[in-house]
Scaffold this motif. Structure first.
Motif, PDB file in Angstrom:
ATOM      1  N   ASN A  90       0.843  -1.180   0.000  1.00  0.00           N
ATOM      2  CA  ASN A  90       0.000   0.000   0.000  1.00  0.00           C
ATOM      3  C   ASN A  90       0.880   1.232   0.000  1.00  0.00           C
ATOM      4  OD1 ASN A  90      -1.741   2.028   0.526  1.00  0.00           O
ATOM      5  ND2 ASN A  90      -2.259   1.390   2.599  1.00  0.00           N
ATOM      6  N   SER A  91       0.834   1.972  -1.134  1.00  0.00           N
ATOM      7  CA  SER A  91       1.770   3.083  -1.254  1.00  0.00           C
ATOM      8  C   SER A  91       1.261   4.358  -0.569  1.00  0.00           C
ATOM      9  CB  SER A  91       2.071   3.357  -2.722  1.00  0.00           C
ATOM     10  OG  SER A  91       0.892   3.750  -3.369  1.00  0.00           O
ATOM     11  N   THR A  92       0.069   4.315   0.029  1.00  0.00           N
ATOM     12  CA  THR A  92      -0.461   5.523   0.662  1.00  0.00           C
ATOM     13  C   THR A  92       0.097   5.657   2.068  1.00  0.00           C
ATOM     14  OG1 THR A  92      -2.453   4.940  -0.494  1.00  0.00           O
ATOM     15  CG2 THR A  92      -2.592   6.818   0.970  1.00  0.00           C
ATOM     16  N   THR A  93       1.266   6.248   2.155  1.00  0.00           N
ATOM     17  CA  THR A  93       1.907   6.359   3.458  1.00  0.00           C
ATOM     18  C   THR A  93       1.750   7.745   4.055  1.00  0.00           C
ATOM     19  OG1 THR A  93       3.947   7.094   2.459  1.00  0.00           O
ATOM     20  CG2 THR A  93       3.696   4.718   2.765  1.00  0.00           C
ATOM     21  N   GLY A  94       1.372   8.709   3.213  1.00  0.00           N
ATOM     22  CA  GLY A  94       1.305  10.095   3.694  1.00  0.00           C
ATOM     23  C   GLY A  94       2.622  10.812   3.482  1.00  0.00           C
ATOM     24  N   LEU A  95       3.666  10.060   3.097  1.00  0.00           N
ATOM     25  CA  LEU A  95       4.977  10.698   2.946  1.00  0.00           C
ATOM     26  C   LEU A  95       5.017  11.671   1.782  1.00  0.00           C
ATOM     27  CD1 LEU A  95       7.829   8.154   3.659  1.00  0.00           C
ATOM     28  CD2 LEU A  95       7.007  10.070   5.017  1.00  0.00           C
ATOM     29  N   GLN A  96       4.221  11.364   0.732  1.00  0.00           N
ATOM     30  CA  GLN A  96       4.238  12.268  -0.416  1.00  0.00           C
ATOM     31  C   GLN A  96       3.668  13.634  -0.037  1.00  0.00           C
ATOM     32  OE1 GLN A  96       5.845  11.595  -3.345  1.00  0.00           O
ATOM     33  NE2 GLN A  96       5.563  13.822  -3.424  1.00  0.00           N
ATOM     34  N   SER A  97       2.524  13.630   0.691  1.00  0.00           N
ATOM     35  CA  SER A  97       1.944  14.907   1.123  1.00  0.00           C
ATOM     36  C   SER A  97       2.915  15.638   2.046  1.00  0.00           C
ATOM     37  CB  SER A  97       0.652  14.702   1.919  1.00  0.00           C
ATOM     38  OG  SER A  97      -0.103  13.699   1.357  1.00  0.00           O
ATOM     39  N   PHE A  98       3.584  14.858   2.890  1.00  0.00           N
ATOM     40  CA  PHE A  98       4.554  15.427   3.825  1.00  0.00           C
ATOM     41  C   PHE A  98       5.685  16.111   3.054  1.00  0.00           C
ATOM     42  CE2 PHE A  98       8.453  14.297   6.412  1.00  0.00           C
ATOM     43  CZ  PHE A  98       8.281  15.287   7.351  1.00  0.00           C
ATOM     44  N   GLN A  99       6.213  15.397   2.061  1.00  0.00           N
ATOM     45  CA  GLN A  99       7.309  15.969   1.278  1.00  0.00           C
ATOM     46  C   GLN A  99       6.839  17.190   0.486  1.00  0.00           C
ATOM     47  OE1 GLN A  99       9.791  13.064  -0.747  1.00  0.00           O
ATOM     48  NE2 GLN A  99      10.458  14.615  -2.194  1.00  0.00           N
ATOM     49  N   ASP A 100       5.625  17.110  -0.061  1.00  0.00           N
ATOM     50  CA  ASP A 100       5.081  18.255  -0.813  1.00  0.00           C
ATOM     51  C   ASP A 100       4.971  19.479   0.097  1.00  0.00           C
ATOM     52  OD1 ASP A 100       4.877  16.645  -3.001  1.00  0.00           O
ATOM     53  OD2 ASP A 100       2.709  16.305  -2.821  1.00  0.00           O
TER      54      ASP A 100
END
Ligand SMILES: Nc1nc2c(ncn2[C@@H]2O[C@H](COP(=O)(O)OP(=O)(O)OP(=O)(O)O)[C@@H](O)[C@H]2O)c(=O)[nH]1
Ligand SMILES: [Mg+2]
Length: 229
Positions: free
Chosen positions: A213-223
């Protein structure tokens, strides 16, 4: 015993201080080679040398997931899916510091984690002055220590009233994890001045679930960090 404990704390502090000095020296010396999300390594051209550098200090109680977040950031690029061969490695408690550098357009972001053990927390505020953004990671499932996390967070907020802060509500995958609104309350975030840039984001970095499951929240965090730096 007390003397031994003091010696241990002093040694930990010395290790953290020495580590930081080495970190700065290492970065200055090798600043031409930085990790870039889309390439393995890039050599900075003269034009790119104007890139600004920003330091993100990553704090939070022991076991909150600081090293896991850094590991997650260093494994996934802006829109890469986690790959099977990039399965996360088990982390160990950080006894001093831990860092990674991320290259984003026009900016190099240096993430510095200081271990969250009780004996190291007293040194956290020493690192605030050089920091551009504070990331405070909370284990959302650790209800028994949310009040400790709250006091530590508010101690840091008091020490640097202007510093932008991102609170990462980690371990959202765990049964019984506090929701975002429960955490806002438990950490007294509503009491923080509206003038401060303060964000509360959810994340889940369950080492077993990430490849599925790639929905880790890390992408939003990095953005978000990219917007703030
Ligand atoms: N289920 C679950 N486990 C996680 C998550 N994030 C981290 N962990 C696990 O929590 C444990 C502690 O994670 P670390 O990243 O080492 O914690 P830390 O904040 O760096 O801890 P210190 O270095 O001791 O201050 C590890 O076993 C991680 O695999 C998460 O989102 N969900
Ligand atoms: Mg760690």
């Amino acid at each position: 015993m007390v003397l031994l404990k003091h010696v241990h704390v002093a040694l930990s502090a010395a290790a953290a201080a020495l580590g930081s000095a080495l970190f700065i020296a290492f970065n200055s010396f090798y600043q031409r080679r930085v990790w870039a999300p889309q390439r393995d390594y890039c050599t900075i051209s003269e034009e790119e040398e104007e890139t600004v550098r920003r330091q993100v200090l990553v704090l939070g109680l022991d076991g909150a997931g600081k090293s896991s977040v850094l590991q997650g950031l260093s494994r996934s690029g802006p829109d890469t899916e986690p790959r099977t061969e990039q399965r996360s490695q088990p982390t160990r408690p950080t006894r001093g510091f831990n860092f990674i550098s991320l290259r984003v357009p026009r900016c190099q972001i240096d993430f510095l984690e200081i271990g969250g053990g009780e004996d190291l927390r007293g040194y956290w505020s020493d690192y605030l002055r050089r920091t551009h953004i504070l990331v405070f990671i909370v284990d959302s499932s650790d209800w028994s220590r949310l009040s400790v996390a709250k006091s530590e967070l508010h101690r840091l907020l008091g020490a640097e009233p202007q510093l932008p802060v991102v609170v990462l509500a980690n371990k959202q995958d765990k049964a019984g994890a506090a929701s975002i609104s429960e955490l806002r309350e438990a950490l007294s975030l509503q009491s923080v001045s509206e003038e401060r840039k303060l964000f509360l984001l959810a994340a889940q970095l369950d080492p077993d679930a990430i490849p599925k499951n790639s929905t880790t929240g890390l992408q939003s965090f990095q953005d978000l960090l990219q917007q703030l730096v």
